[in-house]
Design a protein around this motif. Sequence first.
Motif, short mmCIF file in Angstrom:
data_model
loop_
_atom_site.label_atom_id
_atom_site.label_comp_id
_atom_site.label_asym_id
_atom_site.label_seq_id
_atom_site.Cartn_x
_atom_site.Cartn_y
_atom_site.Cartn_z
N GLU A 41 5.60 16.00 -2.14
CA GLU A 41 4.69 16.08 -3.30
C GLU A 41 4.57 17.49 -3.85
O GLU A 41 4.53 17.72 -5.04
N ASN B 171 1.18 4.23 -3.14
CA ASN B 171 0.91 5.65 -2.91
C ASN B 171 2.17 6.50 -2.94
O ASN B 171 2.18 7.61 -2.41
N GLN C 155 -4.94 3.39 5.65
CA GLN C 155 -6.23 3.23 4.95
C GLN C 155 -7.21 4.31 5.42
O GLN C 155 -7.94 4.88 4.60
N LEU D 180 -6.34 7.49 3.69
CA LEU D 180 -6.65 7.47 2.26
C LEU D 180 -8.15 7.52 2.01
O LEU D 180 -8.60 8.05 1.00
N LEU E 137 0.83 -1.21 0.00
CA LEU E 137 0.00 0.00 0.00
C LEU E 137 0.86 1.26 0.00
O LEU E 137 0.54 2.25 -0.68
N LEU F 13 -0.31 13.92 1.28
CA LEU F 13 0.09 12.68 1.95
C LEU F 13 1.57 12.73 2.29
O LEU F 13 1.98 12.42 3.41
#
Length: 405
Positions: A248, A107, A309, A312, A103, A244
């Motif tokens: 970024e 991402n 999770q 997200l 996971l 996140l």
Amino acid sequence: MSFHFDKKDGDSRLPDTRRLFLRHVAQTSPAPLGLEIVRAEGLYLYDVSGKRFIDGIGGISVCNTGHRHPRVVQAIRDQADQYLHLLVYGELIQSPQVQYATLLAANLPPSLNSVYFTNSGAEATEGAMKLAKRVTGRTEIVAFNQSYHGSTQGALSVMGDEYWRNAYRPLLPGIWHVDYNSAEALEAITDRTACVIAETVQAERGVFTPEAEWLRQLRERCTATGAMLVLDEIQAGFGRTGTLWGFERYGVVPDILLLGKALGGGMPMGAFIADRSAMWALTGDPVLGHITTFGGHPVCCAAGLAALQVLLEEDWIGQVARKEALFRRLLVHPSIRAVRSSGLLIAVEFDSFEKNKRIIDACIEKGLLTDWYLFAPQCMRIAPPLLITEEQIEEACSIILACIG
Ligand SMILES: Cc1ncc(COP(=O)(O)O)c(C=O)c1O
């Protein structure tokens, strides 16, 4: 050898936890906060007397999904019903590790696809420095003044503050400390540099962000010289800055990413993440290039997986910028010299540590837990769980303003 047992600590008295804490739990400061918290839920901590505290610092950027998120607690319970520790890191296929690494990779940019789980952020720093040495065959490291990467000997060597590291010399050789956001930093990177290690946001300096152009140039200089760029998102990751990952928004991708703190959803974890072709360097000559008994513990991975999770699937990260703006709008007072922030990582600057400490202590009295920054003791730390509501932000800010007096 004889052991002296103080009868006052014996069975005839109710345990005085505070006294035993001071006596038997190793202390790191002469004046610990010493609150005795017996329960935590969402944004709140509750002490032994039933007093409720707003958690304004989220366990120092750990509890991004709040305390004891039901999905995290359930994941821990489910995993405890399956198995706890089985064998040292890396030998067995353990589904919580596999699922969490998968996971995370899904991402992250494609080149960050191989996850080495550790027990802490400092151990992730250690692993990244070792990996960079193996991949490049070089030994020098460029690090930044007023940066924090952990408290082990290697991590202390790249820490950017002489007061905090000096008592532990000799430290690692070949480390160059330069100023964040400076041209000098770019010049310090040469074909002898194994890696450059930088926080995406310098938190303990009192929240300083990189200039976007400078970070891009840093990336370019690393690529040009063959040095690996290590970005430490141990404090900035998992939505804290409003995306996140902190990197970024700058359009740069590190060669190695450091994660920790919120990575475990409240359980102890760290990780260094790189491309699997680079990570392969740890498998030979010598084999077992970085090893740990407990890194990637299945219960920690299950908890971290559930927490990611939650981040997200629920819209906490999308609300960070609005909540940051509300803090900034409310925290206005002649005694506040500056407010610096990157999402819900906020530094409120006063003119001295003494003033800051007096306000912090008064806030705790009024039921708001805050703290100061390591290299900026005049700055109040605000880094609450991301689920803090606007009403709770208003309550926290009114406590701070009342305590400034
Ligand atoms: C940016 C950063 N890097 C590394 C660390 C070290 O993490 P740990 O305390 O889990 O070793 C910290 C901890 O505060 C941190 O803020």
